[in-house]
Design a protein around this motif. Structure first.
Motif: not given
Ligand code: UFG
Length: 351
Positions: A137-138, A143-155, A167-172
């Motif tokens: 989840a890091t 996050p700008s708010r909670v709860p966090i859904t999977e479509d939140f921006p990634l950083t 690795v997530e991006q490579m798998l994509g």
């Protein structure tokens, strides 16, 4: 000769570690044979005896380094796994800041090595095993708010989180290059606790960085007191709020994800959390109730990089996999205490 599908094992890289050992037990419970791939760089071979005691089944062991692609290819040839769960990696946020190259090498290099071995094996047997990847989840940063859904921006705010995101991006990209790659990305919140038997659990080397193992070590007398990192956050009592998740619920999430891919589900990414946030002081209270002792603590400065509150929206995992965390904070603490009190020095007890 390829073994019949039902007998082909699930390959668990990092299978002797904290998440791996519990996932191995959950896979056994669901009837899957397991091959553990581990070099014991951050785990102990004794964990396999403990898994056997719990499950009545001993996983096969392949001892080696996932970075050794030629060796990994030979592991695929020997076992022809029905699915792969990739947990092998390093995970200490602070260490990753001090030594980023180690993190890039093991976490990114290890994943590339695994993908190469999977591709080479596919050329031999004509099919690709589905892959479950351990993310975090890091990757949501602050996050700008909670709860966090999977479509939140990634950083990312640490090299550790950076490696998981890469690795997530490579798998994509790999999945987009060829539809036969079936990948589940699991973004863990804060896994804690232990198997209810107390035979397996988290065994950090050196001083624990994370809250629950530190609290457990205070309870067992290995640490004098807990430092609570900050009491002036905008939360219920001023201390940090996290989504603590029982490690057996997390392990069962891996089984559901693996089965979904084996049943033909398309690639997906899900949060694995409870959806409930607890503060540091709420965890301390729950642990005191579980162990029957006071946990001395002192308020200390905020830890750099910590965010105030962080918890999942686990709705997607429920919808897609029928998975939901079942164990509450009291159970997390009592199982962590069972493990810690039975094994005050972790797996090194008898040495
Ligand atoms: N905390 C203390 N004292 C301690 C340790 C932690 O007060 O000795 C506090 C932290 O400030 C935070 C909470 O307890 O508010 C939880 O801290 P952890 O270190 O247990 O967990 P984090 O949320 O910081 O990070 C963990 C893992 C990461 C993972 C992340 C996912 O360390 O690897 O969860 O959210 F990526």
């Amino acid at each position: 000769m390829t073994a019949p599908t039902s007998q082909r094992p699930v390959m668990l890289t990092g299978g002797a570690g904290y998440i791996g050992s519990h996932t191995c037990v959950a896979l056994h419970e669901a009837g899957h044979p397991v091959v553990v791939v581990d070099d014991f760089s951050n785990s102990h071979p004794r964990v396999l005896d403990r898994i056997e005691t719990i499950s009545g089944v001993r996983p096969s062991l392949e001892r080696g380094d996932v970075l050794d692609t030629a060796w990994l290819c030979s592991v695929f040839e020997r076992h022809d796994p029905a699915a792969v769960i990739h947990l092998a990696g390093v995970k200490a946020v602070g260490e990753s800041v001090a030594n980023p190259i180690k993190y890039f090498d093991i976490n990114i290099g290890g994943s590339i090595s695994l993908m190469k071995a999977m591709q080479a094996h596919r050329q031999q047997v004509g099919r690709l095993s589905p892959l479950v990847f351990s993310s975090t989840a890091t990757v949501y940063g602050e996050p700008s708010r909670v709860p966090i859904t999977e479509d939140f921006p990634l950083t990312f705010e640490s090299p550790y989180a950076h490696t998981k995101l890469v690795v997530e991006q490579m798998l994509g990209a790999v999945g987009r290059s060829e539809s036969s790659w079936k990948v589940a990305v699991l973004r863990y919140f804060n896994p804690v606790g232990a198997h209810r038997s107390g035979l397996i659990g988290e065994d950090p080397s050196g001083t624990p960085n994370n809250l629950m193992p530190f609290v457990s070590q205070v309870a067992v007398g290995r640490q004098a007191h807990l430092n609570v990192f900050g009491d002036d956050y905008p939360t219920i009592d001023g201390t940090g709020v996290r989504d603590y998740l029982h490690v057996m619920d997390l392990a069962e999430g891996h089984v559901r994800a693996t089965q979904a891919l084996m049943d033909g589900c398309d690639s997906f990414t899900v949060n694995l959390g409870t959806g409930i946030g607890h503060s540091v002081l709420q965890v301390v209270k729950a642990f005191e109730a579980a162990c029957g002792k006071p946990i001395p603590y002192r308020i200390a400065a905020r830890r750099p990089g910590d965010v105030a509150a962080y918890f999942a929206d686990p709705g997607k995992a429920h919808k897609l996999l029928g998975w939901q965390a079942r164990r509450d904070l009291g159970q997390m603490c009592s199982d962590a205490w069972a493990w810690q009190s039975l094994n005050p020095k972790g797996y090194r007890e008898q040495e």
